[in-house]
Write an enzyme that holds these catalytic residues in place. Sequence first.
Site, PDB file in Angstrom:
ATOM      1  N   HIS A 115      -0.974   4.746   8.559  1.00 54.06           N
ATOM      2  CA  HIS A 115      -0.166   4.106   7.203  1.00 54.06           C
ATOM      3  C   HIS A 115       1.185   4.337   7.435  1.00 54.06           C
ATOM      4  CE1 HIS A 115      -3.858   3.583   5.100  1.00 54.06           C
ATOM      5  NE2 HIS A 115      -4.375   4.544   5.659  1.00 54.06           N
ATOM      6  N   GLU A 134       0.821  -1.240   0.095  1.00 51.12           N
ATOM      7  CA  GLU A 134       0.049   0.021  -0.023  1.00 51.12           C
ATOM      8  C   GLU A 134       0.847   1.305   0.090  1.00 51.12           C
ATOM      9  OE1 GLU A 134      -1.216   2.480   2.575  1.00 51.12           O
ATOM     10  OE2 GLU A 134      -0.889   1.534   4.415  1.00 51.12           O
TER      11      GLU A 134
END
Lengths: 557, 557
Positions: free
Chosen positions: B369, B194
């Site tokens: 993240h 990601e």
Amino acid sequence: MTTNHKLSIIPLGGVNEIGKNMYVIQCGDDLIVVDCGSKFPDESLLGIDVIIPDISYLIENEDKVRGLVVTHGHEDHIGGIPYVIKQLNMPIYATRLTLGLIKGKLKEHGLLGTTTLHQIDSQSEITLGSVPISFFSTNHSIPDCLGVVFHTPQGTVVHTGDFKFDLTPVNNQYADIHKMAEIGKNGVLALLSESTNAERPGFTPSERLVGANIQEAFYNAEGMIYITTFASNVHRLQQIIDAAAKTDRKIALAGRSMVNVVDIASTLGYLNMPQTMLVDIADVNKYKRNEITVMCTGSQGEPMAALGRIASGNHRQLAVHPGDTVIFASSPIPGNERNVARIVDNLFERKASVIYGPGSSTGMHVSGHASQEELKLMLTLMKPQYFIPIHGEYRMLHLHRQLAESVGVNASNIYILNNGDVVDFAGSEALQERKVSNGDTYVDGLGIGDVGNVVLRDRKVLSADGILIIVITVGKSDNKIVSGPDIISRGFVFVKESEGLMEEVHRITLNEMEQLQDNNLHKPWNLYKQSIKESVGKFLYAKTKRRPMILPIIILV
Amino acid sequence: MTTNHKLSIIPLGGVNEIGKNMYVIQCGDDLIVVDCGSKFPDESLLGIDVIIPDISYLIENEDKVRGLVVTHGHEDHIGGIPYVIKQLNMPIYATRLTLGLIKGKLKEHGLLGTTTLHQIDSQSEITLGSVPISFFSTNHSIPDCLGVVFHTPQGTVVHTGDFKFDLTPVNNQYADIHKMAEIGKNGVLALLSESTNAERPGFTPSERLVGANIQEAFYNAEGMIYITTFASNVHRLQQIIDAAAKTDRKIALAGRSMVNVVDIASTLGYLNMPQTMLVDIADVNKYKRNEITVMCTGSQGEPMAALGRIASGNHRQLAVHPGDTVIFASSPIPGNERNVARIVDNLFERKASVIYGPGSSTGMHVSGHASQEELKLMLTLMKPQYFIPIHGEYRMLHLHRQLAESVGVNASNIYILNNGDVVDFAGSEALQERKVSNGDTYVDGLGIGDVGNVVLRDRKVLSADGILIIVITVGKSDNKIVSGPDIISRGFVFVKESEGLMEEVHRITLNEMEQLQDNNLHKPWNLYKQSIKESVGKFLYAKTKRRPMILPIIILV
């Protein structure tokens, strides 16, 4: 409304909002207007082009309006002028660059010559009505900015305009800090000070910081350089031109407002660029790529501005080649991040090096507005008895109030106002208890103020689920259906998907018409329409969870 | 399309966008789907509720789809499930918390029991079709996240899911860093990782940092505390509950998703809160204000979420009193800043202390993240032969590619894909040259995919300038006008402002009808309609600079 008061301060735009600044200083029978800005509508104001202040109060007092003093040439201070001047003619006072930009606007609207324009500078002293007015120069992200000082019999009122304290300004455009100190020393009854950066701690960096970073990026760049910033930031443009000169690059201009501002600012001497440096964008490809810098519009990610079109490959003359450098000498304004990101995506796809992000991280942008320590410095210099934070949304005004208290302004002497609120001064006593007309006037195409809440509400409904029109013709003599119902939809659902739906709407409409006729309710027709609207609406919502506008039309023949 | 390839990797959603993640791993005759997310439409998609991936490719291969593996319970990974399951039934594999959230969604759509749900954990080993699949646990802003490992005959394919490396995680939910190392050691053919934070340098701070700051704010707060965060951030909720416990405050919940998540997470044991701490919001006022903490929705400034209604004074049970503290344990997502600012304005007006701003400045939020150093760590652990950056807009994928190159991945082995692009592996040779159906499927009300570009274009026109309907009835036998033109407008201009305009439209329409009849062009009627549309359109644009939709309707009677 009482007019016994000798001195009143009235914001007509600019408090509890960013944009459409307009403040009125009323002294006896003299009304003096400061600034006449516009603001852009948010997405909920469908189809609206621009918003300007409601000037009903000025129109009511037309015979007392002595003039419009403009602090500087940004849209939120001059953008409303063409629309307001059509409704209310008043002489305009502004500095040379600001007047140049205003003239451009008036010309565009075919209004040049309809009002008198007076050029002033920070040393000017004018009298409007019976009010002597002087000025002081400030630093901001456009040259030639003014603070305004009203010498009223009740006391001195100071309006800062937009400002920061840049102690190492580009082009030596120093702020009149000694003059400010003197004004403060002589006593200020009321200070109106801008609040844009009241949320930011510290001291806003000097514009020169950006110059140094631009220069470094220019030394490192290999291909063509595209650099975008607000066209009106003439200091920034100068620093870009200087960096280009140092790295032997020519300058090309892309975007209408960039061409416009460079033209006005060069002609008036605010921009120092040898004519030999300027290259027509049609000729850019005659040079090596590392010999060219393109200054372009589009720093906020506007898809139709020059950089947006260049990035998407839709610019007639300019293209990004692999290895070109693109510099955002700007920070995305909140709400514009996604548009800027789209452009950056496109530029990376074209294999450019891109310098982007908030100015605080890239060093390619600094704000033009005073941060907390500078706001405190202004308050300290002016030592006002009363303080009205202006030019900001509520939280900014609120935090600016706290700053004022922290440097000694009496809490009960600070007024956070709404547009239209009036602060009246009787002697040195202030009173806030009345209000004048105020609000947002919407400009849509050529219409000023002709689009209101009903129209916007309809646009909202239409935008979400479209419209379904049901036309029925009925015989005048026998009230029998002659033709229809014909059903037409737009923005509701695909035609091929909707066949079953439309048959059912047809059936429901006929049913309503029959029921009503059975009840001998031949008129009023509005009743029929209302019933059709409700039944069809209910049916469609149950079937689709959508609420299109339903418009039954009954034609008598 | 050829199906000779033994292994293919196909993103159907999630590349060149943030949202609607869906990736397909195809191994011979086995299709395995990873995630099934939704995304929110931008403002240009008028009336659209949600966007899901186009799953035509899956439907074409329905008999080969072996199952849906879900990495975690965020909307961009599970939001599409109810809509997709209606079109294509497949068994779902997910961890306990993720399954709990999926069940909630299926229940809401009346779909519970229509598909089989399989609970897995990071230690599970399953085989879908002929593909053995294992998992590893990761850190993220919701518990129970998985990376997925496909052990195909061509080699190992790893999909990271969303992750960061939090070395001091809340609730000891450690990432399987040793397992990741082992996977890498055994050889990875392709890594899908990601890219959300590929623009951020450094290492994302631990969630514990936020816990410490929340605790300090709780110690300093005097009145009631309102604290808002994403409801799904269960670790954050736990830290809020812990801070409340330490400062002897009870917890009340406001907002549907907050109540929902706390209920699911408590029941499943992911949230540790003594039942005695929980207070019904109806009973909040029975306590002293400094005994209560309200955990509420609305961290992104949604005006109708709990905090939005509390701030504007429209919440039935809760109000802000002077001296209360409001904490945004969140960062505004780009595009939401203005909505958050509106709420902060309202809270300041109610004299609350407000802690707001980007998480980096308040310390009240950290991202879930991986930043650049963590992305490099994942790449280093996995040592993939091929790398496909996923889950991000183009610039993020592009920067992630650069990171991969910097840690030694061969530049020619990195694929930046568009949705629908296929990477085929033959042996360990990769080839990207074909594409499958892909795109955005719009959900509007109950309709999935029935609103397309024509409908949206119409909504756009309607939203900007409204509609003008012109109805004319014409006699079948003689082509003479029987009634009309009747002119009806919506969303165009005020009725009272438009009288002169409408008279002129009337005249122009009659004129067009006559001209056409003079030319003996009795049919097709479309010609008449087109002429009326053009003439009226031109006239209105000249007079108003607006372009409403013009809809002539000719009825034959």
